[in-house]
Design an enzyme around this catalytic site. Structure first.
Site, short mmCIF file in Angstrom:
data_model
loop_
_atom_site.label_atom_id
_atom_site.label_comp_id
_atom_site.label_asym_id
_atom_site.label_seq_id
_atom_site.Cartn_x
_atom_site.Cartn_y
_atom_site.Cartn_z
N ALA A 124 14.07 -46.37 9.82
CA ALA A 124 13.61 -45.52 10.93
C ALA A 124 12.67 -46.33 11.81
O ALA A 124 12.26 -47.42 11.44
CB ALA A 124 12.87 -44.30 10.38
N LYS A 125 12.35 -45.82 12.95
CA LYS A 125 11.32 -46.42 13.79
C LYS A 125 10.82 -45.38 14.76
O LYS A 125 11.55 -44.46 15.13
CB LYS A 125 11.88 -47.60 14.59
#
Ligand code: GLU
Length: 435
Positions: A124-125
């Site tokens: 994720a980011k």
């Protein structure tokens, strides 16, 4: 299992053109890397096609009361690229150049990174388009808290666990932890990593990425037959990764001859006095005007004579415009995506050996994983234990990638992709497809 159904090429990701725009777009770059590796290792079309899309993309607007009484609305993102191997994991970035395509690429690289070092996580980011250097501490806190509240519908210790990235730190993570905990009604240290020690952070987390960079370089030296004590290193970027990496190299007897930050670079062929520069930095925004070393412009920094170059700043700093001018024989990517695919090809031809980001900078997320495990068990380890386990994981992953790239006669980026994609491909096909 239905997963053998051949997947149709995605209409979303068009065939990539070799243009300036292509080189400047991290998502286009990332998908090209994926396609190339997927094809080379004959990854199941079903798995490849899924990895070409992010699982969840959340765009949020983040209204913030500024110090002057006005309200400013920032745009933020949280993207979960893949969760086949566990909860999504990845940092939060504050920067004026944050974009949807950048955060997509960074989330994809997190999926790959966690798979390469075999952490039970997906990728994720998050990011907010802002210029934190121009904001007060109060404005940053209010922005962080509102952003956290906006993304709290998808984060959580079993779902998606943020961490620091460019321009975010332990203090920002404390605000994330506190805001999330307030909304659920109890303290939840496991929702975020990179926190202060006092609220469930882990010893060794702050230096972990730099330490991992050092471990992979030491392994590389052993395999390629060069002596780190007789080598010189240049570190581009003086944030968490760059400054810690430079210090750890210097502690182990490698001469740090160049460092740079957003303002410019410093060079001293006899070795820089890092301690003195750190002191200087405490009272100055940039190291650029430090008086006791030669000044180098940002553009020229990458061309400095040294054995090992560590790009630890932003994406695309090594590109087709400067790759040919690099004098270093080894590049170890402390940043995410610092080398464009165009530059990769040039470096490969020149015989430069490059340790890719998804392996080289995985020390950070590895100790994040340790932090999360400690939080979930409410049982904390010693720094000695943490560093020993970190070394085990990084050395193991390096060995796997290095050996595979030798066996398959490919560069280490391709080798790392093959190691990661093998795990991701298996996870995807074992889980099958719902419905
Ligand atoms: N932002 C770091 C990275 O790009 C750390 C991520 C994490 O610890 O979750 O790897």
């Amino acid at each position: 299992m239905d997963t053998k159904i051949p997947a149709k090429p995605s209409p979303v990701v068009k065939p990539l053109e070799r243009t300036e725009a292509h080189e400047a777009n991290p998502w286009a770059q990332a998908m090209e890397q994926l396609d190339r590796a997927g094809k080379a290792m004959k990854l199941e079309p079903f798995a490849l096609e899924r990895l070409r899309h992010c699982k969840r993309i959340l765009t949020v607007s983040v209204p913030v009361k500024m110090d002057d009484g006005t309200v400013k609305v920032f745009e933020g993102y949280r993207i979960q690229h893949n969760m086949d191997r566990g909860p999504a994991k990845g940092g939060i970035r504050y920067h004026p150049s944050v974009s949807l395509d950048e955060v997509k690429a960074l989330s994809f690289w997190m999926t790959m990174k966690c798979a390469v070092v075999n952490l039970p996580y997906g990728g994720a980011k998050g990011g907010v388009i802002c210029d934190p250097k121009k904001m007060s501490r109060g404005e940053l806190e209010r922005m962080t808290r509102r952003y956290t509240a906006e993304i709290s519908i998808i984060i959580g210790p079993d779902k998606d666990i943020p961490a620091p990235d460019v321009n975010t730190n332990a203090e920002v993570m404390a605000w994330v932890m506190d805001t999330y905990s307030m909304t659920i009604g109890y303290s939840c240290p496991g929702v975020v990593t990179g926190k202060p020690i006092e609220i469930g952070g882990s010893l060794g987390r702050n230096e972990a990425t730099g330490r991992g960079v050092f471990y992979v370089t030491r392994e590389l030296a052993a395999r390629e037959g060069f002596d780190l004590r007789k080598s010189t290193v240049c570190v581009q970027g003086f944030g968490n990764v760059g400054s810690n990496a430079a210090n750890i190299f210097a502690e182990h007897g490698t001469k740090v001859v160049g460092i740079s930050d957003v303002g410019g670079g410093l060079y001293d062929p006899k070795g820089l006095d890092l301690h003195d520069i750190m002191e200087y930095r405490k009272t100055h925004d940039t190291i650029m005007d430090y008086p006791k070393a030669e000044k180098v412009s940002i553009d020229k920094f990458i061309e400095l004579p040294c054995d090992i170059l560590i790009p630890a700043a932003m994406e695309g700093t090594i590109n087709k415009g400067n790759a040919d001018k690099i004098k270093a024989k080894y590049i170890v990517e402390g940043a995410n995506g610092p080398t464009t695919n165009e530059a990769d090809a040039i470096l490969h031809k020149k015989g430069v050996v490059l340790v890719p980001d998804i392996l080289a900078n995985a020390g950070g997320v590895t100790v994040s994983y340790f932090e999360w495990v400690q939080d979930m068990q409410a049982y904390f380890w010693s720094e000695k234990d943490i560093n020993a386990r970190l070394q085990d994981i990084i050395v193991g992953a390096f060995t796997e990638v290095y050996d595979l790239s030798k066996k398959e006669k490919v560069d280490m980026r391709m080798g790392a992709f093959m190691v990661g994609l093998r795990r991701l491909g298996k996870a995807a096909s074992i889980r099958g497809m719902y419905p």
